[in-house]
Design a protein around this motif. Structure first.
Motif, PDB file in Angstrom:
ATOM      1  N   VAL A  87       0.710  -1.215   0.023  1.00  0.00           N
ATOM      2  CA  VAL A  87       0.137  -0.090   0.013  1.00  0.00           C
ATOM      3  C   VAL A  87       0.845   1.106  -0.023  1.00  0.00           C
ATOM      4  N   GLU A  88       1.793   1.160   0.702  1.00  0.00           N
ATOM      5  CA  GLU A  88       2.805   2.300   0.995  1.00  0.00           C
ATOM      6  C   GLU A  88       3.479   2.801  -0.587  1.00  0.00           C
ATOM      7  N   GLN A  89       3.955   1.696  -0.922  1.00  0.00           N
ATOM      8  CA  GLN A  89       4.820   1.874  -2.450  1.00  0.00           C
ATOM      9  C   GLN A  89       4.007   1.964  -3.504  1.00  0.00           C
ATOM     10  N   ARG A  90       2.472   1.459  -3.448  1.00  0.00           N
ATOM     11  CA  ARG A  90       1.543   1.628  -4.380  1.00  0.00           C
ATOM     12  C   ARG A  90       2.034   0.568  -5.602  1.00  0.00           C
ATOM     13  N   THR A  91       2.388  -0.605  -5.252  1.00  0.00           N
ATOM     14  CA  THR A  91       2.838  -1.844  -6.035  1.00  0.00           C
ATOM     15  C   THR A  91       1.992  -3.127  -5.637  1.00  0.00           C
ATOM     16  N   PHE A  92       1.901  -3.930  -6.673  1.00  0.00           N
ATOM     17  CA  PHE A  92       1.443  -5.332  -6.458  1.00  0.00           C
ATOM     18  C   PHE A  92       2.236  -6.275  -7.237  1.00  0.00           C
ATOM     19  N   VAL A  93       2.233  -7.551  -6.819  1.00  0.00           N
ATOM     20  CA  VAL A  93       2.989  -8.608  -7.350  1.00  0.00           C
ATOM     21  C   VAL A  93       2.553  -9.999  -7.175  1.00  0.00           C
ATOM     22  N   ASN A  94       2.240 -10.645  -8.557  1.00  0.00           N
ATOM     23  CA  ASN A  94       1.653 -11.940  -8.382  1.00  0.00           C
ATOM     24  C   ASN A  94       2.565 -12.965  -7.900  1.00  0.00           C
ATOM     25  N   SER A  95       2.168 -13.742  -6.820  1.00  0.00           N
ATOM     26  CA  SER A  95       3.261 -14.735  -6.251  1.00  0.00           C
ATOM     27  C   SER A  95       3.834 -15.880  -7.343  1.00  0.00           C
ATOM     28  N   ASP A  96       3.192 -15.934  -8.320  1.00  0.00           N
ATOM     29  CA  ASP A  96       3.727 -16.834  -9.457  1.00  0.00           C
ATOM     30  C   ASP A  96       4.781 -16.103 -10.538  1.00  0.00           C
ATOM     31  N   ALA A  97       4.841 -14.870 -10.093  1.00  0.00           N
ATOM     32  CA  ALA A  97       5.609 -14.143 -11.308  1.00  0.00           C
ATOM     33  C   ALA A  97       6.575 -13.043 -10.567  1.00  0.00           C
ATOM     34  N   ASP A  98       7.497 -12.508 -10.973  1.00  0.00           N
ATOM     35  CA  ASP A  98       8.622 -11.929 -10.405  1.00  0.00           C
ATOM     36  C   ASP A  98       8.308 -10.238 -10.731  1.00  0.00           C
ATOM     37  N   LYS A  99       7.461 -10.019 -11.924  1.00  0.00           N
ATOM     38  CA  LYS A  99       7.516  -8.614 -12.112  1.00  0.00           C
ATOM     39  C   LYS A  99       6.364  -7.989 -11.082  1.00  0.00           C
ATOM     40  N   VAL A 100       6.985  -6.613 -10.739  1.00  0.00           N
ATOM     41  CA  VAL A 100       6.240  -5.741  -9.911  1.00  0.00           C
ATOM     42  C   VAL A 100       5.654  -4.775 -10.685  1.00  0.00           C
ATOM     43  N   HIS A 101       4.343  -4.726 -10.295  1.00  0.00           N
ATOM     44  CA  HIS A 101       3.583  -3.587 -11.032  1.00  0.00           C
ATOM     45  C   HIS A 101       3.353  -2.428 -10.382  1.00  0.00           C
ATOM     46  N   ALA A 102       3.930  -1.372 -10.725  1.00  0.00           N
ATOM     47  CA  ALA A 102       3.900   0.122 -10.238  1.00  0.00           C
ATOM     48  C   ALA A 102       2.473   0.636 -10.362  1.00  0.00           C
ATOM     49  N   LEU A 103       1.766   1.362  -9.855  1.00  0.00           N
ATOM     50  CA  LEU A 103       0.499   2.098  -9.978  1.00  0.00           C
ATOM     51  C   LEU A 103       1.065   3.809  -9.828  1.00  0.00           C
ATOM     52  N   PRO A 104       0.346   4.683 -10.415  1.00  0.00           N
ATOM     53  CA  PRO A 104       0.689   5.981 -10.461  1.00  0.00           C
ATOM     54  C   PRO A 104       0.923   6.567  -9.157  1.00  0.00           C
ATOM     55  N   VAL A 105       1.893   7.272  -8.807  1.00  0.00           N
ATOM     56  CA  VAL A 105       2.369   8.138  -7.752  1.00  0.00           C
ATOM     57  C   VAL A 105       1.231   8.910  -7.079  1.00  0.00           C
ATOM     58  N   ASP A 106       0.376   9.866  -7.708  1.00  0.00           N
ATOM     59  CA  ASP A 106      -0.605  10.508  -6.995  1.00  0.00           C
ATOM     60  C   ASP A 106      -1.794   9.590  -6.658  1.00  0.00           C
ATOM     61  N   LEU A 107      -1.778   8.143  -6.800  1.00  0.00           N
ATOM     62  CA  LEU A 107      -3.019   7.531  -6.472  1.00  0.00           C
ATOM     63  C   LEU A 107      -2.979   7.003  -4.840  1.00  0.00           C
ATOM     64  N   SER A 108      -4.136   6.937  -4.448  1.00  0.00           N
ATOM     65  CA  SER A 108      -4.360   6.439  -3.123  1.00  0.00           C
ATOM     66  C   SER A 108      -4.723   5.002  -3.077  1.00  0.00           C
ATOM     67  N   LEU A 109      -3.954   3.977  -2.426  1.00  0.00           N
ATOM     68  CA  LEU A 109      -4.371   2.991  -2.591  1.00  0.00           C
ATOM     69  C   LEU A 109      -4.588   2.213  -1.043  1.00  0.00           C
ATOM     70  N   LYS A 110      -5.896   1.550  -0.750  1.00  0.00           N
ATOM     71  CA  LYS A 110      -6.231   1.097   0.447  1.00  0.00           C
ATOM     72  C   LYS A 110      -6.785  -0.750  -0.033  1.00  0.00           C
ATOM     73  N   LEU A 111      -6.145  -1.171   0.937  1.00  0.00           N
ATOM     74  CA  LEU A 111      -6.524  -2.893   0.836  1.00  0.00           C
ATOM     75  C   LEU A 111      -7.237  -3.233   2.215  1.00  0.00           C
ATOM     76  N   LEU A 112      -8.136  -3.900   1.875  1.00  0.00           N
ATOM     77  CA  LEU A 112      -9.069  -4.662   2.916  1.00  0.00           C
ATOM     78  C   LEU A 112      -9.110  -6.139   2.652  1.00  0.00           C
ATOM     79  N   THR A 113      -8.289  -7.057   3.566  1.00  0.00           N
ATOM     80  CA  THR A 113      -8.113  -8.419   3.130  1.00  0.00           C
ATOM     81  C   THR A 113      -8.320  -9.257   4.385  1.00  0.00           C
ATOM     82  N   ALA A 114      -8.519 -10.466   4.527  1.00  0.00           N
ATOM     83  CA  ALA A 114      -8.419 -11.338   5.561  1.00  0.00           C
ATOM     84  C   ALA A 114      -7.304 -11.007   6.532  1.00  0.00           C
TER      85      ALA A 114
END
Length: 163
Positions: A87-114
């Motif tokens: 959430v802090e870096q605004r990135t996400f990655v699939n556990s099956d892949a190595d590629k980190v996907h970055a989201l735009p800097v001015d975007l706010s990201l919130k995660l609600l999960t188990a």
């Protein structure tokens, strides 16, 4: 056919008929430039706001697509696949892949999960299982007052986008 028949109605070109060429004065040109500058000042903020909305929609589609892909991979490979969000870096990655996907800097990201999928204060995951179900969750992406919500159903693993 005489030469006079083709020139009927035409007057000979003399100095008195040419006169001065009509054109724009410097003042008229300056007035037009001021009007164009005024329109640009009014329209430019609206254009940048529209670009921000386009970036937000694109990021939302990217996250939803990555979640759907993770679910598909979990079912096809018959094993758990997680999509890990920072959430802090605004990135996400699939556990099956190595590629980190970055989201735009001015975007706010919130995660609600188990609770079981929270790795740290800023990092969490949504996990998909071999039967297509998931731990479920919600990702909220926003810029200013505009936001999109990506929901993941825990029972079916279905990914839906709401604005």
């Amino acid at each position: 056919m005489s030469l006079g028949s083709h020139t009927q109605g035409l007057r000979p070109c003399t100095r008195t008929t040419i006169g001065y060429v009509q054109g724009f004065t410097l003042l008229e040109l300056l007035v037009v430039l001021v009007i164009i500058a005024g329109v640009a000042v009014v329209a430019l903020p609206r254009f940048t706001n529209a670009m921000t909305t386009v970036e937000l929609k694109g990021a939302t589609r990217q996250v939803a697509s990555a979640l759907r892909y993770a679910r598909t991979q979990a079912v096809a490979k018959r094993r758990d696949v997680a999509l890990l969000f920072d959430v802090e870096q605004r990135t996400f990655v699939n556990s099956d892949a190595d590629k980190v996907h970055a989201l735009p800097v001015d975007l706010s990201l919130k995660l609600l999960t188990a609770q079981s999928e929270i790795v740290s204060e800023d990092v969490g995951a949504i996990r998909f299982f071999a039967d297509g179900s998931s731990t479920g969750g919600r990702i909220t992406l926003s810029v200013g007052q505009r936001s999109y919500i990506v929901d993941v159903s825990w029972l079916t693993g279905r990914v839906t986008v709401h604005d």
